[in-house]
Design an enzyme around this catalytic site. Structure first.
Site, PDB file in Angstrom:
ATOM      1  N   GLU A 170       0.470  -1.208  -0.488  1.00 26.09           N
ATOM      2  CA  GLU A 170       0.152  -0.151  -0.151  1.00 26.09           C
ATOM      3  C   GLU A 170       0.856   1.214   0.306  1.00 26.09           C
ATOM      4  O   GLU A 170       0.915   1.967   0.676  1.00 26.09           O
ATOM      5  CB  GLU A 170      -0.752  -0.055   1.293  1.00 26.09           C
ATOM      6  CG  GLU A 170      -1.713  -0.915   0.749  1.00 26.09           C
ATOM      7  CD  GLU A 170      -2.970  -1.614   1.977  1.00 26.09           C
ATOM      8  OE1 GLU A 170      -3.580  -1.496   2.177  1.00 26.09           O
ATOM      9  OE2 GLU A 170      -2.686  -0.408   3.565  1.00 26.09           O
ATOM     10  N   GLU A 361      -5.516  -8.033  -1.344  1.00 30.73           N
ATOM     11  CA  GLU A 361      -6.326  -8.128   0.489  1.00 30.73           C
ATOM     12  C   GLU A 361      -7.510  -7.809   0.289  1.00 30.73           C
ATOM     13  O   GLU A 361      -8.241  -6.980  -0.905  1.00 30.73           O
ATOM     14  CB  GLU A 361      -5.472  -7.168   0.915  1.00 30.73           C
ATOM     15  CG  GLU A 361      -3.995  -7.304   1.160  1.00 30.73           C
ATOM     16  CD  GLU A 361      -4.007  -6.404   1.773  1.00 30.73           C
ATOM     17  OE1 GLU A 361      -4.587  -5.133   2.856  1.00 30.73           O
ATOM     18  OE2 GLU A 361      -2.566  -5.951   2.386  1.00 30.73           O
TER      19      GLU A 361
HETATM   20  C1  BGP Z   1      -4.269  -3.679   4.459  1.00 29.63           C
HETATM   21  C2  BGP Z   1      -3.154  -3.860   5.439  1.00 29.63           C
HETATM   22  C3  BGP Z   1      -2.863  -5.652   6.184  1.00 29.63           C
HETATM   23  C4  BGP Z   1      -3.835  -4.684   6.959  1.00 29.63           C
HETATM   24  C5  BGP Z   1      -5.357  -5.304   6.347  1.00 29.63           C
HETATM   25  C6  BGP Z   1      -6.866  -5.009   7.057  1.00 29.63           C
HETATM   26  O1  BGP Z   1      -3.823  -1.825   5.008  1.00 29.63           O
HETATM   27  O2  BGP Z   1      -2.220  -3.603   3.858  1.00 29.63           O
HETATM   28  O3  BGP Z   1      -1.854  -4.837   6.860  1.00 29.63           O
HETATM   29  O4  BGP Z   1      -4.016  -5.634   8.218  1.00 29.63           O
HETATM   30  O5  BGP Z   1      -5.431  -3.573   5.561  1.00 29.63           O
HETATM   31  O6  BGP Z   1      -6.448  -4.085   8.241  1.00 29.63           O
HETATM   32  P1  BGP Z   1      -6.995  -3.656   9.737  1.00 29.63           P
HETATM   33  O7  BGP Z   1      -6.670  -5.395  10.357  1.00 29.63           O
HETATM   34  O8  BGP Z   1      -6.494  -2.652  10.130  1.00 29.63           O
HETATM   35  O9  BGP Z   1      -8.059  -4.137   9.646  1.00 29.63           O
END
Ligand code: BGP
Length: 469
Positions: A170, A361
């Protein structure tokens, strides 16, 4: 359904959110070691016992069991990262840590043993803490050299085990979360735009350099950038709202534009000029960017937002934030649920960059309840997660039918892990439940959720059993 035969189905995690073992086998501290509240609180001076990242889900010791479960679901690909501070504990060390290198040898071998292709993020929100303290992270040009050493080391070591690589997780999030994303300890409100955009430049150069080195060391590899995708819709058809959306999009598309076209776009030059920002290019950096564009574009997708020139209610949500969309429902953590936004994003990105796309993701963070499964075991009846993933995958299928080349799909947090933004265990994404709680209790035992069996079927029939409305 339109999923190609070789579609890469799988799941994703990041080292800092799963491995634990934060000080074992020569590992150094990283920025997560001082972020017990994620991005929702101030960093601490030193690691504190309430920091869930320190132990993660103990993947460091349990990866064999976990990869066997991924294999049981039929994963073709597993995305994780190499913790930089396991390889170079301080980031600026002369020699790599052999025990750290050995761990990933074993991990990637274990994946391959099960026919699972590793997809590896070089840098996923885990800059060595020393690089943050001593250099203020990516603000400093020296980080390019340290990153170069790191990638040369891991590319040379794993060239026969890993084909797919992502340079920065990201990358656009550094504009919003300079510490988590860029290892920048200067607080956001004190960080000048000059330093922030110079840090972006350093990451973009480092990414191009990694691409160049990958092509030298492992010509068969495929290198992608990774973008936090968050489609922005105008709150109304007012042309002022449309322009607001265009401008908001520019701050995210900028990173993909440089990665795919190799030059800074005109709209950023204008923004730099109007804000007295002067990006310093060292010798050769312009050519480096131009000559080393990526093979594919990967992105995370969780939600969409709106923008308005005249206000509107700003919602919770993923790192970028925005105005709430009255047409969409939200998750328990306030993230707007918008499957069609994924089809829109896939089309938009392909129209813009004409590169293969990889969704690395996507998923629903929810508070799960572990219950008896009626057969002497335990499970989670997570129909809400099944519905979320089903509806998003239907839209991926639509995009493929639109002609977009999609390489694969890895759900976020395929096994429950520590939340990146809130540092909680309670916010779970997995097909596999991990008995671990925010107060540090729990056995760390793993349990298959209902979604585990659902995803196994979807992979087995290549999406044919997805439910359409
Ligand atoms: C993204 C990241 C991840 C991840 C995901 C979910 O921004 O790349 O590492 O964790 O989001 O976010 P969160 O864990 O804060 O719910």
């Amino acid at each position: 359904m339109h999923f190609p035969k070789n579609f890469l189905w799988g799941g994703a995690v990041a080292a800092n959110q799963v491995e634990g073992a934060y000080n074992e086998d020569g590992k150094g501290l990283d920025i997560r070691s001082i972020m017990p509240r994620g991005i929702k609180g101030e960093p601490t001076e030193e690691p504190t016992p309430d920091n869930m990242f320190l132990e993660g889900i103990d993947f460091y010791h349990r990866y064999k069991e976990d990869i066997a479960l991924f294999a049981e679901m039929g994963f073709k690909v597993f995305r994780t990262s190499v913790a930089w501070s396991r390889i170079f504990p301080n980031g600026d060390d002369d020699a790599p840590n052999e025990q750290g290198l050995k761990f990933y040898d074993d991990l990637f071998d274990e994946c391959r043993k099960h026919g699972i292709e590793p997809l590896v993020t070089v840098s996923h929100y885990e800059t060595p803490l020393n690089l943050a303290r001593k250099y203020d992270g990516w603000v400093n040009h020296d980080l390019i050299g340290f990153y170069e050493k790191f990638v040369r080391t891991i590319f040379a070591r794993y060239k026969d085990k890993v084909k797919y690589w992502l340079t920065f997780n990201e990358i656009n999030s550094v504009l919003h979360e300079p510490l988590m994303s860029g290892g920048i300890l200067t607080p956001k409100d004190k960080l000048s735009l000059q330093d922030l955009y110079q840090a972006c430049h350093h990451e973009l150069v480092a990414s191009a350099l990694a691409t160049k080195i990958a092509r030298e060391i492992m010509p068969q590899s495929k290198i992608g950038c990774m973008i936090l995708a968050m489609p922005t819709y105008p709150l109304t058809p007012n042309p002022d709202d449309i322009i607001k959306v265009m401008e908001a999009d520019h701050f995210n598309d900028f990173f993909g534009d440089v990665h795919c076209r190799g030059v800074y776009p005109g709209y950023m030059k204008r923004y730099f000029c109007e804000n007295n920002i002067e990006i310093k290019f060292a010798d050769g950096e312009e050519e480096l960017l131009r000559e080393n564009t990526v093979d594919f574009v990967s992105f995370s997708y969780y939600m969409s937002i709106c923008e308005s020139a005249t206000g509107g209610t700003r919602g919770e949500g993923n790192l970028l934030g925005g105005v709430e969309n009255p047409y969409l429902k939200k998750s328990a953590w306030g993230w707007a649920i918008d499957p069609k936004g994924l089809r829109y994003t896939l089309n938009k990105y392909y129209d813009r960059w004409q590169k293969p796309l990889f969704i690395v993701e996507n998923g629903l963070g929810a508070a799960d309840e572990l219950v008896d499964d009626g057969q002497g075991g335990k499970t989670v009846n997570d129909d809400y997660r099944i519905n979320y993933l089903n509806d998003h995958l239907v839209q991926v299928d639509e995009a493929i039918a639109d002609g977009v080349p999609v390489m694969g799909y890895t759900t976020w947090g395929c096994i429950d892990c520590v939340s990146s933004s809130t540092a909680e265990m309670k916010k779970r994404y997995g097909f596999i439940y991990v008995d671990r709680n925010d107060d540090g209790s729990g056995t760390m035992n793993r349990y298959r959720k209902k979604s585990f069996h659902w995803y196994k079927k979807i992979i087995a029939d290549n999406g044919a059993s997805l439910a359409r409305e």
